[in-house]
Scaffold this motif. Structure first.
Motif, PDB file in Angstrom:
ATOM      1  N   GLY A   1      10.390  27.388   1.002  1.00 31.81           N
ATOM      2  CA  GLY A   1       8.318  26.913   1.662  1.00 31.81           C
ATOM      3  C   GLY A   1       7.819  25.935   0.484  1.00 31.81           C
ATOM      4  N   ARG A   2       7.015  25.261   0.498  1.00 29.69           N
ATOM      5  CA  ARG A   2       5.934  24.554  -0.240  1.00 29.69           C
ATOM      6  C   ARG A   2       5.491  25.528  -1.086  1.00 29.69           C
ATOM      7  NH1 ARG A   2       3.885  20.344   3.188  1.00 29.69           N
ATOM      8  NH2 ARG A   2       3.218  22.215   4.884  1.00 29.69           N
ATOM      9  N   ARG A   3       5.180  25.359  -2.657  1.00 25.03           N
ATOM     10  CA  ARG A   3       3.689  26.195  -2.776  1.00 25.03           C
ATOM     11  C   ARG A   3       2.453  25.738  -2.087  1.00 25.03           C
ATOM     12  NH1 ARG A   3       5.158  23.774  -9.534  1.00 25.03           N
ATOM     13  NH2 ARG A   3       3.488  25.677  -9.717  1.00 25.03           N
ATOM     14  N   THR A   4       2.092  26.875  -3.053  1.00 28.81           N
ATOM     15  CA  THR A   4       0.666  27.291  -2.135  1.00 28.81           C
ATOM     16  C   THR A   4      -0.736  25.923  -2.680  1.00 28.81           C
ATOM     17  OG1 THR A   4      -0.113  28.454  -3.615  1.00 28.81           O
ATOM     18  CG2 THR A   4       0.556  29.652  -1.219  1.00 28.81           C
ATOM     19  N   ALA A   5      -1.301  26.009  -2.012  1.00 28.02           N
ATOM     20  CA  ALA A   5      -2.553  24.893  -2.475  1.00 28.02           C
ATOM     21  C   ALA A   5      -3.204  25.247  -3.548  1.00 28.02           C
ATOM     22  CB  ALA A   5      -3.455  24.795  -1.599  1.00 28.02           C
ATOM     23  N   GLY A   6      -3.075  24.565  -4.492  1.00 32.37           N
ATOM     24  CA  GLY A   6      -3.423  24.591  -6.524  1.00 32.37           C
ATOM     25  C   GLY A   6      -2.920  25.064  -6.869  1.00 32.37           C
ATOM     26  N   ALA A   7      -1.371  25.415  -6.702  1.00 31.72           N
ATOM     27  CA  ALA A   7      -0.116  26.262  -6.638  1.00 31.72           C
ATOM     28  C   ALA A   7       0.038  25.028  -8.276  1.00 31.72           C
ATOM     29  CB  ALA A   7       0.270  26.723  -6.681  1.00 31.72           C
ATOM     30  N   GLY A   8      -0.324  23.955  -8.990  1.00 32.05           N
ATOM     31  CA  GLY A   8       0.552  22.846  -9.307  1.00 32.05           C
ATOM     32  C   GLY A   8       1.022  21.481  -8.544  1.00 32.05           C
ATOM     33  N   GLY A   9      -0.120  21.066  -7.405  1.00 31.08           N
ATOM     34  CA  GLY A   9      -0.388  20.348  -6.963  1.00 31.08           C
ATOM     35  C   GLY A   9       0.643  20.086  -5.467  1.00 31.08           C
ATOM     36  N   GLU A  10       0.151  19.399  -4.697  1.00 34.16           N
ATOM     37  CA  GLU A  10       0.936  19.648  -2.998  1.00 34.16           C
ATOM     38  C   GLU A  10       2.105  19.023  -3.445  1.00 34.16           C
ATOM     39  OE1 GLU A  10       0.200  17.858   1.619  1.00 34.16           O
ATOM     40  OE2 GLU A  10      -1.054  17.387  -0.098  1.00 34.16           O
ATOM     41  N   MET A  11       3.538  20.101  -2.832  1.00 31.95           N
ATOM     42  CA  MET A  11       4.213  19.473  -2.864  1.00 31.95           C
ATOM     43  C   MET A  11       4.877  19.154  -0.942  1.00 31.95           C
ATOM     44  SD  MET A  11       7.813  22.532  -3.136  1.00 31.95           S
ATOM     45  CE  MET A  11       7.698  22.825  -4.305  1.00 31.95           C
ATOM     46  N   THR A  12       6.105  18.117  -1.587  1.00 30.98           N
ATOM     47  CA  THR A  12       6.020  17.540  -0.507  1.00 30.98           C
ATOM     48  C   THR A  12       7.471  18.195   0.526  1.00 30.98           C
ATOM     49  OG1 THR A  12       8.149  15.597  -1.419  1.00 30.98           O
ATOM     50  CG2 THR A  12       5.249  15.403  -0.567  1.00 30.98           C
ATOM     51  N   MET A  13       7.526  18.428   1.663  1.00 29.86           N
ATOM     52  CA  MET A  13       9.429  18.824   2.512  1.00 29.86           C
ATOM     53  C   MET A  13      10.272  18.064   1.706  1.00 29.86           C
ATOM     54  SD  MET A  13       7.993  21.415   4.020  1.00 29.86           S
ATOM     55  CE  MET A  13       9.524  21.662   5.027  1.00 29.86           C
ATOM     56  N   SER A  14       9.982  17.110   1.668  1.00 28.73           N
ATOM     57  CA  SER A  14      11.222  16.399   0.946  1.00 28.73           C
ATOM     58  C   SER A  14      11.441  16.616  -0.434  1.00 28.73           C
ATOM     59  CB  SER A  14      11.248  14.811   0.627  1.00 28.73           C
ATOM     60  OG  SER A  14      10.299  14.633  -0.295  1.00 28.73           O
ATOM     61  N   GLN A  15      10.678  17.185  -0.768  1.00 29.35           N
ATOM     62  CA  GLN A  15      10.410  18.883  -2.552  1.00 29.35           C
ATOM     63  C   GLN A  15      11.026  19.313  -1.751  1.00 29.35           C
ATOM     64  OE1 GLN A  15      10.367  17.017  -5.961  1.00 29.35           O
ATOM     65  NE2 GLN A  15      12.036  18.635  -6.502  1.00 29.35           N
ATOM     66  N   VAL A  16      11.070  20.282  -0.978  1.00 27.76           N
ATOM     67  CA  VAL A  16      11.230  21.140  -0.580  1.00 27.76           C
ATOM     68  C   VAL A  16      13.027  21.554  -0.179  1.00 27.76           C
ATOM     69  CG1 VAL A  16      11.371  23.140   1.331  1.00 27.76           C
ATOM     70  CG2 VAL A  16       9.259  22.385   0.231  1.00 27.76           C
ATOM     71  N   GLU A  17      13.107  20.168   0.312  1.00 30.52           N
ATOM     72  CA  GLU A  17      15.125  19.691   0.602  1.00 30.52           C
ATOM     73  C   GLU A  17      15.770  19.792  -0.313  1.00 30.52           C
ATOM     74  OE1 GLU A  17      15.473  16.692   3.654  1.00 30.52           O
ATOM     75  OE2 GLU A  17      14.386  18.275   5.534  1.00 30.52           O
TER      76      GLU A  17
END
Length: 271
Positions: A110-126
């Protein structure tokens, strides 16, 4: 008397102290976890792993929270392929089976939680999932170097030798000067074991009778059992086989720390 002796043995044995990694105070639990994972000393004086190492979901939850990952499955999270035909469980060995590694690798991506270094996209998760699953194919002990393993071995051996010397050898001359007549820990414990055995058996005799005179064999046997338990508690963490367990815990923790970092990785272009 036999029943009383068994109760005495239970009292003497006790539990070797260990840090409670399942404490309700999350900050304290995380701090203790970091001390255990990154400390240069052998963790505590316990032969057992930290409490939450035996509670796999709790250990993984703390690790994910530390990295800013959600400990709960979120909508849109990517399922882990671990345990499927493409990624079967490794053959039994030093690291496997391992409940905590199994729990960690089965968690969705999953993505990192809000405020943990910026919003993570789903493409990054993949991308993170692809990179980590590729790592699973080619490596079984990543995240730790041979130098770190050597340091851990040396620290374990030195502590074990120091503990044994303290138990069986007389204090150094400088300490003897400060405390004349100082004895090895074993001699002190042997004397204390005799006192405990006498106190225990004296309850069943008139006040003017000595257990060592009335029950010499029983008194010596009980004292021997008490002494043996004290010795086991003192030297137990360094008994044969404990080095393998300690290094397994260290390697597994570092492997999972590396895999957590891969899950939480966020490239600059994703900002």
């Amino acid at each position: 008397v036999v029943e009383e002796e068994e109760e005495e043995e239970e009292e003497v044995e006790g539990d070797v102290g260990e840090e409670d990694f399942g404490a309700s105070d999350e900050a304290a639990a995380k701090q203790a976890y970091r001390r255990w994972l990154f400390g240069t000393e052998v963790p505590g004086m316990s032969a057992a792993p930290p409490a939450s190492w035996r509670s796999s979901p709790e250990w993984v939850d703390l690790e994910f929270l530390r990295a800013g990952l959600s400990a709960e499955a979120e909508d849109g999270a990517l399922e882990s392929p671990w345990g499927t035909e493409d990624f079967p469980h490794p053959e039994a060995g030093v690291l496997w089976p391992h409940a905590t590694m199994q729990e960690h690798r089965c968690r969705p991506f999953g993505r990192r939680t809000a405020g943990a270094g910026g919003e993570m996209t789903m493409s990054q998760v993949e991308e993170n999932k692809t990179r980590l699953t590729a790592l699973w194919r080619v490596s079984s002990s990543h995240g730790i170097s041979w130098d770190e393993l050597d340091e851990a071995y040396v620290a374990f051996a030195k502590q074990g030798k120091s503990r044994y010397d303290e138990w069986s050898r007389s204090p150094p001359p400088d300490e003897q000067a400060a405390d004349k007549g100082a004895l090895p820990k074993a001699a002190e414990m042997k004397a204390e074991a005799r006192k405990k055995a006498n106190r225990h058996l004296k309850r069943f005799l008139p006040k003017d009778q000595d257990p060592i005179v009335i029950f010499p064999t029983r008194t010596k046997r009980l004292a021997g059992r008490i002494f043996a338990k004290e010795k086991k508690q003192w030297l137990g963490p360094w008994r044969p086989g404990r080095l393998t367990v300690y290094l397994q815990q260290l390697v597994a923790a570092r492997v999972l720390r590396r895999e957590t970092a891969d899950r939480a990785f966020q490239s600059r272009r994703s900002f």
